[in-house]
Every structure is written in C-alpha cells, then in structure tokens.
Design a protein around this motif. Structure first.
Motif, PDB file in Angstrom:
ATOM      1  N   PRO A  46     -30.266   9.575 -54.012  1.00  0.00           N
ATOM      2  CA  PRO A  46     -29.433   8.485 -53.492  1.00  0.00           C
ATOM      3  C   PRO A  46     -30.221   7.184 -53.428  1.00  0.00           C
ATOM      4  O   PRO A  46     -31.425   7.189 -53.142  1.00  0.00           O
ATOM      5  N   GLU A  47     -29.549   6.078 -53.703  1.00  0.00           N
ATOM      6  CA  GLU A  47     -30.194   4.771 -53.605  1.00  0.00           C
ATOM      7  C   GLU A  47     -30.136   4.236 -52.180  1.00  0.00           C
ATOM      8  O   GLU A  47     -30.915   3.365 -51.798  1.00  0.00           O
ATOM      9  N   ALA A  60     -22.788   9.950 -51.009  1.00  0.00           N
ATOM     10  CA  ALA A  60     -21.815  10.783 -50.301  1.00  0.00           C
ATOM     11  C   ALA A  60     -22.204  12.251 -50.305  1.00  0.00           C
ATOM     12  O   ALA A  60     -21.959  12.970 -49.322  1.00  0.00           O
ATOM     13  N   GLU A  61     -22.817  12.730 -51.389  1.00  0.00           N
ATOM     14  CA  GLU A  61     -23.229  14.127 -51.462  1.00  0.00           C
ATOM     15  C   GLU A  61     -24.151  14.488 -50.310  1.00  0.00           C
ATOM     16  O   GLU A  61     -24.178  15.632 -49.854  1.00  0.00           O
ATOM     17  N   ASN A  62     -24.912  13.516 -49.855  1.00  0.00           N
ATOM     18  CA  ASN A  62     -25.833  13.750 -48.750  1.00  0.00           C
ATOM     19  C   ASN A  62     -25.217  13.394 -47.398  1.00  0.00           C
ATOM     20  O   ASN A  62     -25.185  14.208 -46.479  1.00  0.00           O
ATOM     21  N   THR A  63     -24.694  12.172 -47.283  1.00  0.00           N
ATOM     22  CA  THR A  63     -24.264  11.696 -45.972  1.00  0.00           C
ATOM     23  C   THR A  63     -23.042  12.422 -45.432  1.00  0.00           C
ATOM     24  O   THR A  63     -22.821  12.431 -44.216  1.00  0.00           O
ATOM     25  N   ILE A 232     -34.928  17.309 -51.541  1.00  0.00           N
ATOM     26  CA  ILE A 232     -34.193  16.814 -50.383  1.00  0.00           C
ATOM     27  C   ILE A 232     -33.877  18.035 -49.530  1.00  0.00           C
ATOM     28  O   ILE A 232     -33.442  19.062 -50.064  1.00  0.00           O
ATOM     29  N   GLU A 233     -34.108  17.924 -48.222  1.00  0.00           N
ATOM     30  CA  GLU A 233     -33.874  19.077 -47.357  1.00  0.00           C
ATOM     31  C   GLU A 233     -33.160  18.669 -46.071  1.00  0.00           C
ATOM     32  O   GLU A 233     -33.342  17.555 -45.571  1.00  0.00           O
ATOM     33  N   SER A 622     -19.690  18.387 -47.984  1.00  0.00           N
ATOM     34  CA  SER A 622     -20.313  18.996 -46.814  1.00  0.00           C
ATOM     35  C   SER A 622     -20.501  20.495 -47.017  1.00  0.00           C
ATOM     36  O   SER A 622     -19.691  21.158 -47.662  1.00  0.00           O
ATOM     37  N   TYR A 623     -21.571  21.029 -46.413  1.00  0.00           N
ATOM     38  CA  TYR A 623     -21.817  22.470 -46.451  1.00  0.00           C
ATOM     39  C   TYR A 623     -21.202  23.188 -45.250  1.00  0.00           C
ATOM     40  O   TYR A 623     -21.400  24.395 -45.078  1.00  0.00           O
TER      41      TYR A 623
END
Length: 658
Positions: A46-47, A60-63, A232-233, A622-623
């Motif tokens: 992500p940037e 978005a994949e992360n946040t 990324i974790e 989201s997971y």
C-alpha cells in the motif's frame, strides 16, 4: 479520475495474466477452530493507510481489517450493522440516522486504548476526505447535501455539509440530495469511515503513513509489520467489539512478485498457503489432483470489448492510408457491423487462453451488469435484459441468450447475416470490403502479456472464421508505457489510439447505475474510451458530434435519465436500467466477454465463511468470519457448500425485501 480508473489500471491489462492472485492460510493442529494463523501473499504494498483518501485496492485490502465503519457486508451479500448498531431512514429516503455503538475503543498499534469511537469521528473523516481531495470523493460528493460545494471551494464552511453528529445522543445523521436505496452500500467504503480528530491533528501529514502507528484501530486486527516488498503482518485486536466472529489469530502476508505462478501450487502442496490459484495452461497442471480442483464463482467485475467510435490518434496503426482509416471508421459506426463482431466472438475459446478449455465457458459474461447482480421481482436482473432485447429484435435475440457462464451469444450464422447487411451499407458509402480490402481493427496488447496475446490471436481466428478474412484484428504489441497511453491513461477522447479494446469495470455500489452510467454521453466515467467526449468535460468544438448522432447515443442517455429518476420503486428502477442495457448491447456499443472469478483453485479455507459483498465496498477484504482447516476442500465438498450458500443468499435476500 474515478476509483475504478485507479483500481483497475492493471486490471485493464488482465489481472489474471499479471499475477494479481489471492492465496492464503496455513496449517494447524485442529481440523477447524479459532486461533489459527492465516498466511497470504500479496503483489503490491500500500502507498498509504489513509482509508478516507485512498481509492487504491492495496490500501483497502489492509485497512478493511483495521477500521470498521457504520455497516458491513456479511457472508451472504447482506448489509449488517457494524459500528452503527441500527439506523433509521426518513420517509422521503433522504435522511439516514445511525445509532453508534457505545464504548468501542480506538487503540494504538500496541493495543493501548487511545479514545472511544464517537459520532463526530465520522464528521472528522469526511471533512478530511474532502480537504485532501479523496480519490473516492466522487462516490459521495453528489449524494450528501453541500459536499460538492465544499469540495469545489464554492462553500468553505463544512458545517453546511449534510453530516451532523450528536455525541451525547450517540447519533450520526446524513442528509442526501435525493433518495438512494443503495446508500448503505456506499457506507462500506473507507471514505465514510471514522477518524479520531485528536489523533489526526497529532499525526498531521503523517496520518496514514505506512507504518503500524500511522492510524488508530477499531477493527478486527492490528498491524504489526510493514516491510516493503517482503512482509505485512496483523494480529487479532483483543479489544474488538465483535470478537466472537474473528477466528484468525494472526495474518501473515508475504510478498509475491508473480514471476512463477507454479510457485502458488507448490506453496499449497507444501502447506504454506491455504489457497492457491491454478493455471491449467501450464505444464504442472497435469499433476494436479483434479478431484481437489474447485472452480470459484464469477465475480462482479466485467470485461468487455468496445469500439473507438471517433478515432483521431494513429500513433500505432496498420492504417497507412486515409482510405483505410475511413473504411474502419465507417464500419464501426455501422450498427450491423458492431453486432456482427459481437456475434462472431467465440468467448469460450478466448477465455480458454486464461483458464484452459474446461473453464473457458465458465468465465463468459454476456451483460455489462452481471446477470445476477440484483433481482427484479425475485428474478435475476439479466432476465429483464433478455426480455428487452427480444422486444427490440425478436428475430435475432430469441436465438441468443445473455445468461452468464454460457457461450450463448456466439452465433456465426447471425454474424455473417449482420456483416452482409453492413457490407451493403458500406458499399453505398463508397467502402468496398473484400479479402483484398478488409476492415482492419487496430487492437493494442501489452508485449509482455503472453496470455492476452494468445487471447487476441484466438479472437482474430474467430473473426477470420466468421468473415472469411474480410475483417482483420490487428494486434499491436506495445511496451507498458505506450500501451497504457494508447488504451488507458489518456485524458481526452481524442487521444484514444485504437479501433477495438477490452477494458474492465467493477461496481462502486449495489445498483445497476454503477455500471451503466459509465457510458453516459453526458458525464460517463469511461465515455472517452469509446472515442466520445462527455458534454460536462467538452471544451470547444465537439469533434465527436457526428459519431454521437450516427449511433444515436442520446437515446441511451434518455433511457439512463428515465432509470436514474426512479427512486421510490426498486423493481421499476432496475427494469428501466435493464431496458437501457438492452439498448447498449443491441447497438453493439459494448460487447461483454468475461468476468473475474470463475478460476480453478485448491484451498484449505472453509468455503463461504468469508465476507461476500459481490465486489462492492471494502469490507470483503476483511478476514473477519473466515475459518481455516487442515483439510483440502474437494470439488464435491465445495459444490455442496456452494449450493447451501446460494440457498442462504436467496433466503436472506427475500427476508431483506420484506
């Protein structure tokens, strides 16, 4: 540019071909239980973590795992409460009042409580989005009263924008310019997520920096590592308000450069991943245990072919004379010619270059809006498109079907018949078509994209078969920069440098308008991609005026206006959009070809335990809800689970409409 312009710039080249895959999970001791780790691989760091600003998928994949909004999707495509425990809608449909959960904490990267989430955090978030000219501002700027004026600088007082918070009462209220039955689907995007004002002030320009302390957390997970092009974790958030639905303890993402797709299968068989995409055209596939290969459902992103109806740039071309340019221009402005091309494309063979012969038809899409994207009186949207097509021309469309997953618009006889009519009309215009003087369609392709090159060759063969060499698809291999300039990154219709191109589009919200408005001659997001300048961006002479008149694009605008004006009857609205889409398809303005999804996979992830938003919003990344298992899911088990999931989706959809 719009969100999809940003999110799909590589997707326009072919997500599958460039290796933007998903694979996840690792093994643990029990068959299926809470507390397992989940391993995943990713292609792009992500940037930024500024979720109210970014329109990038990679943010978005992360946040989506770090911050919750008002509402979310569940596993069955239904909007469910998140930080808003409930909401009320005014009788006129213009006012939404959300009741915010009490005592939900904001925590820092160490899990320490920073503050309590409150309604005014959403006001802070939206103001920040507007002040930073958010990449997704277009989603809501025309929806919320006063927001467009504030964003443009016409009004500098944010208190005049239609968002109000009452922290004491625990309510947040949005006032809309017009009713939007799909408003809550927009609320699943980061632009409508909360930000703590004190933390934003404290961080200043460093808010959203890609570090674990770049944002606060109220979501299911907390970031523990950002190591560029490495790892990324995340760890589960112990203070999360809905912990019972979080079954993953740690998420571990490892960087994957996409160079060796066979490594995905190896990673799965070695127990490194819970899921891996397979590639039937690669040599290793013959060793794959076929009873463990599952085919995922089609996704909501549609890829479609389109003509440049008023080409003005010829930097990359086979047209070496004005006569050849004119011949192709006249041809693409002829409805019968455009229809002929659509009927002549063997979509299954085209798609087989991506997913093999077995999957070629599974990937086919014949409508721009997915056939089952919404329902009308309990029936799939696509049935209304089919009915409207048959009303336009029963002789033709009664022989074809726009159902998805079927190669049912491929008809060489109809292609030949339409082409014969086109040839007669072109002859009357002074254009003689023959094997010696074929209509040539310039179609750029990325020179390193072997899958797209093979797919283009397949399409060229389809046209040769149907038209006996009188129509030629000229695949022009270009390096990345000139390719993007020719087909994607240009800013005006005049710069589009092709006769035929394939692009993709996915939904912004849960309404057919999100697909069909993109080609509006008034203000369409990608109208310039068909060589026409939308009236809102037109400056000076409209060099596409004649082309617009020839294809009668204003007829499409009229149908769009009629559909968009219906805000009090969802079935009537969707029916009106189906009528507009039927016009679009019958006129050959676009030719839908394939979808994302419908991919062969192997997985240990428990099927259908993840969020499914039908590609709308951010929450599907989201997971939350997901479960992992030791066991490889067999094709039979997956099909059984799919059948049960579809029944549950139908049950919940019916309940939601009561």
């Amino acid at each position: 540019m719009t969100k999809k312009t940003k999110l799909m710039s590589i997707g326009l080249i072919s997500v599958a071909a460039l290796g933007v895959f998903a694979a996840c999970g690792n093994k643990s001791d029990s068959s299926e239980s809470d507390g397992k780790d989940y391993s995943f691989y990713y292609k792009t760091d992500p940037e930024t973590l500024d979720y109210t600003f970014s329109g990038q998928r990679y943010t978005a994949e992360n946040t989506a795992n770090f911050v919750d909004g008002l509402v979310s999707y569940d596993q069955y495509r239904q909007i469910v409460p998140a930080l808003a425990k409930s909401w009320d809608v005014s009788e006129d449909g213009k006012t939404y009042t959300y009741h915010i959960r009490k005592d939900v904490p904001w925590v820092d990267a160490d899990g320490n409580e920073y503050a309590t989430v409150k309604p005014s955090d959403w006001v802070t978030g939206l103001k920040h989005a507007a002040d930073t000219n958010s990449e997704t501002l277009y989603l809501v700027s025309d929806s919320i009263t006063g927001l467009a004026d504030y964003a443009s600088g016409k009004n500098k007082d944010f208190s005049k924008v239609g968002i109000k918070a009452d922290d004491k009462a625990g309510t947040l209220t949005y006032t809309l310019n017009a009713p939007e039955s799909f408003w809550n689907s927009k609320a699943t995007y980061g632009i409508l997520y909360p930000i703590n004002a004190e933390f934003l002030k404290e961080k200043g320009k460093d808010f959203g920096k890609v570090t674990t302390d770049g944002i606060l957390y109220n979501g299911a997970f907390i970031a523990t590592k950002f190591d560029n092009k490495s790892a990324i974790e995340y760890k589960a958030n112990d203070t999360y308000w809905d912990k019972k639905n979080v079954h993953i303890k740690n998420v571990k993402l490892s960087f994957y450069d996409g160079k060796k797709p066979e490594d995905l299968y190896k990673g799965f068989t070695d127990g490194k991943y819970n899921q891996a995409e397979l590639f039937p055209t690669m040599p290793y596939y013959k060793n794959v245990k076929k009873s463990d290969v599952i085919w995922t459902a089609q996704e909501a992103t549609t890829y479609f072919g389109m003509f440049n109806l008023n080409r003005q740039t010829y930097k990359n071309t086979a047209h070496d004379t004005d006569a050849k340019k004119t011949a192709t221009k006249q041809a693409v402005l002829n409805k019968d010619f455009r229809q002929a091309i659509g009927f002549a494309i063997d979509k299954a063979k085209y798609n087989a270059q991506r997913v093999g012969e077995e999957g070629g038809e599974k990937l086919v899409r014949n409508t721009l809006v997915p056939y089952d994207f919404v329902t009308i009186a309990g029936k799939d949207y696509g049935t209304a498109v089919q009915s409207n097509l048959q009303a336009i021309d029963g002789d033709v469309w009664s022989k074809l079907s726009v159902d998805q997953g079927k190669n049912s618009t491929y008809n060489v006889d109809l292609a030949k018949a339409s082409f014969a009519k086109a040839k007669e009309a072109l002859k009357a215009q002074g254009v003689e078509v023959s094997k010696e003087n074929p209509i040539v369609l310039d179609a750029p392709v990325l020179d390193t994209n072997t899958i797209n090159i093979a797919a283009a060759a397949s399409m060229a063969n389809s046209l040769d078969k149907a038209f006996d060499g009188e129509v030629k698809l000229n695949s022009i291999k270009l390096a990345m920069d000139p390719y993007l300039q020719a087909v994607f990154s240009f800013k005006t219709a005049a710069e589009a440098d092709y006769d035929w191109n394939i692009s993709g589009w996915g939904p912004d919200y849960a309404d057919p308008a999100t697909y069909l408005n993109i080609l509006s001659p008034k203000q369409g997001d990608i109208t310039i991609k068909i060589g026409l300048e939308p009236s809102v961006t037109l400056e000076g002479e409209d060099k596409g005026a004649a082309a617009k008149a020839t294809v009668d694009i204003e007829a499409y605008q009229k149908l769009l206006d009629e559909a968009n004006a219906i805000t009090d009857n969802t079935d009537a609205r969707y029916e009106a959009f189906a009528k507009a889409e039927a016009w679009l398809i019958d006129n050959g303005i676009v030719t839908p070809i394939y979808s994302l999804g419908a991919a062969p996979m192997m997985q240990n992830e428990v099927p259908f335990t993840k969020i499914d938003s039908n590609t709308v919003g951010s929450t599907a990344y989201s997971y939350k809800y997901r479960k992992v298992s030791d066991k490889t899911v067999t094709a039979k088990e997956y099909e059984k689970a799919l059948k049960e999931w579809k029944a549950k989706v139908e049950e919940k959809s019916k309940a939601a409409t009561k």
